[in-house]
Design an enzyme around this catalytic site. Structure first.
Site, PDB file in Angstrom:
ATOM      1  N   CYS A 129       6.674 -92.490  17.629  1.00  0.00           N
ATOM      2  CA  CYS A 129       7.929 -91.834  18.016  1.00  0.00           C
ATOM      3  C   CYS A 129       8.020 -90.496  17.289  1.00  0.00           C
ATOM      4  CB  CYS A 129       9.150 -92.696  17.668  1.00  0.00           C
ATOM      5  SG  CYS A 129      10.688 -91.818  18.004  1.00  0.00           S
ATOM      6  N   GLY A 179       3.575 -90.924  32.743  1.00  0.00           N
ATOM      7  CA  GLY A 179       3.928 -90.302  34.019  1.00  0.00           C
ATOM      8  C   GLY A 179       3.555 -91.057  35.266  1.00  0.00           C
ATOM      9  N   THR A 196       9.259 -93.096  32.306  1.00  0.00           N
ATOM     10  CA  THR A 196      10.229 -92.096  32.757  1.00  0.00           C
ATOM     11  C   THR A 196      10.617 -92.207  34.222  1.00  0.00           C
ATOM     12  OG1 THR A 196       9.416 -90.589  31.077  1.00  0.00           O
ATOM     13  CG2 THR A 196      10.608 -89.595  32.905  1.00  0.00           C
TER      14      THR A 196
END
Lengths: 306, 254
Positions: A131, A245, A267
């Site tokens: 992260c 993606g 996402t």
């Protein structure tokens, strides 16, 4: 109708299919339960947890960029204890496998959280060494071979659950880092986390994100992620979960062909909350039409040119 | 399992850059009420990967209406859609305004493109005195006021540049006219909202305010649209966008 085998085994955990919701994009599954049948997913990696609750960063925490977005949520989460008491009972109702994304400030944090999770029904730990939106821990371990080795070793020594390491792409050689994780006893790796980025408001000459920088995700990073999965697949023997993606089955197959045993969908769930279930349906159709009996046939089936 | 499709029945410019769409979708229309929003896909390529949250202006039978201001890449793309096209819309989402039959006197305050959810509320909520305060930058940006008149008892209008109505901010006009309201519904720019929320709290008047924050998923999973409330961090898309005025804009008062 012909039966196809979509199940994958990663570190002793059998997922009914290779489609897993990615950490940080799916909460604890509750919200998406209104759109998909959670039983149809292979698994979920829950929102990154810390030992104590965290409020996260100040907004704005999101900025859209070409074919992608930056986020700087900063690990807002209720803490591992409340996850155990409030969320595990909810997730336990479903067939999908639960992966817990574990984020620590220190090696002790990772170890303490692992000890707490040992006594629960979760299926796997995903150690978050990637992260980019917190000041301490996470990516500061993930960018060095030594950091990855030490955290992995410490967690593996105490964990009763299979342990995968979530890797950052913000390194010179992700293959070397992955190799160190394997060396320290990791049962698998997941990659990639977001790529650090910045968007500037030209009028104010300030970054759009309050946190100044954030993690880039979405289709923009997919080619980088596929290349990294390919490199890591050549470097290690433990299973890989690939992500970056993915918007459709074809994108997911790129990762699988490059060497991923399973994929995580992140996402693009925001654009299409039905996506995870749709990819599972499309995968079954694809396998039937292409005479692929077992998804394992496709893992690492890449044929390089030249 | 198909994404909800909404057919554009009518498209109309309200000002030079505000577009009103009448959309057809029985489920969204049926579940809408004042204060909720829909999350709209603006282009079919993957160049823009986030939906745009837009509040519902009205809903009846199998139709609902939205208004959006063309102000960025997403809304520019959205403006290309024409009557007959299908839009990919999720919703309605979020928690909206609530009303009680016990209210005798309520006020609605809208600023700029924040007027849409409060216009919807003013049309829907019945059985009490209704005062509407609408603020715009300039005369050219005034919209929806003619049709609103029949639904309210008093309509107070302001423009920042004084080109129509009260010259100045709607906040100042509201302070002048403020009376013993049972409830005040607010939506507008953050500075306007903060000023009104704090004034109402000081005067022990109840209110509900619709907040704006950049969103990702729109359903409460990604946690990007965080706001500080008296109950801790909450998320505008799921816990809001409408909040009790007791709970928000709390920073400076503690």
């Amino acid at each position: 109708m012909k039966h196809v085998n979509t199940s994958v085994n990663i570190a002793g955990v059998t997922f009914s299919n290779p489609v897993i919701a990615a950490s940080g994009t799916y909460g604890f599954g509750r919200e998406y339960g209104n759109y998909v049948d959670l039983n149809k997913l292979g698994g979920i990696s829950v929102k990154g947890l810390t030992l104590l609750p965290r409020e996260g960063n100040m907004p704005p925490r999101i900025a859209e960029t070409p074919s992608g977005m930056l986020n700087s949520v900063g690990l807002e989460n209720p803490g591992v204890e409340r996850f155990i008491s409030d969320e595990i009972p909810f997730l336990s109702q479903y067939d999908l496998k639960t992966i817990v994304n574990v984020a620590g400030n220190s090696i002790e944090d990772y170890v303490n959280m692992t000890l707490k999770l040992n006594e629960t029904s979760v299926d796997m730990l995903e150690i978050n060494l990637s992260c980019p939106n917190v000041k301490h821990g996470c990516v500061s371990f993930g960018v060095s071979e030594q950091g990855v080795y030490e955290v992995t070793k410490a967690v593996k020594e105490v964990s009763k659950k299979p342990v995968i390491i979530k890797l950052t792409p913000n390194v010179t050689s992700i293959a070397s880092i992955a190799y160190k994780a394997q060396d320290a006893g990791a049962d698998g790796v997941s990659l990639i986390n977001t790529i650090t980025g910045m968007k500037i408001n030209v009028k104010t000459r300030r970054p759009v994100l309050y946190n100044n920088t954030g993690g880039l995700s979405g289709p923009a990073i997919r080619p980088i992620a596929v290349r990294m999965v390919h490199e890591v697949y050549q470097a290690i023997d433990i299973p890989i979960i690939g992500m970056g993606g993915i918007t459709c089955l074809s994108d997911a197959l790129e990762f699988i062909i490059a060497g991923a045993s399973a994929v995580m969908i992140g996402t693009y769930n925001f654009m299409n909350p039905y996506l995870c279930e749709q990819i599972v349906i499309d995968l079954i159709d694809y396998m039937k039409h292409n005479n692929i009996d077992n998804i394992k046939e496709m893992v690492g089936s890449l044929r390089l040119n030249g | 399992m198909n994404l909800l499709k909404s057919k554009i029945i009518e498209k109309k410019m309200l000002t030079h850059d505000n577009i009103r769409l009448v959309l057809e979708n029985k489920e969204i229309a049926g579940k809408s009420y004042p204060g909720v929003f829909v999350n709209v896909r603006c282009c079919h390529s993957d160049e823009l990967i986030l939906r745009r949250p837009i509040s519902v202006l009205d809903a009846y039978e199998d139709r609902y209406e939205i208004v959006f201001k063309v102000m960025g890449k997403g809304t520019e793309r959205l403006a290309y859609f024409e009557t007959g096209d299908l839009l990919d819309v999720l919703g309605p989402l979020g928690k909206g305004f609530t009303f009680s039959q016990n209210y005798r006197k309520v006020a609605f305050i809208g600023g700029g493109i924040g007027i849409f959810p409060v216009v919807y509320a003013a049309k829907q909520f019945h059985g009490c005195q209704k005062d509407f305060f609408a603020g715009f930058k300039t005369k050219e940006e005034i919209m929806l006021m003619e049709s609103l008149k029949q639904h309210v008892d008093h309509l107070y209008l302001s423009t920042d540049d004084g080109s129509e109505g009260y010259p100045g901010f709607i906040t100042d006009l509201f302070m002048e006219k403020m009376t013993d309201y049972d409830m005040v519904y607010i939506c507008g720019p953050a500075v306007m909202e903060e000023k009104i929320v704090k004034t109402l709290r000081k005067n022990k008047i109840k209110g509900q305010v619709s907040l704006e924050e950049r969103m990702g998923c729109g359903i409460g999973a990604c946690l990007v649209c965080a706001c500080k409330t008296s109950h801790g961090i909450r998320h505008v898309c799921k816990d809001g966008p409408v909040f009790d005025i007791e709970d928000v804009f709390i920073e400076d008062e503690k």
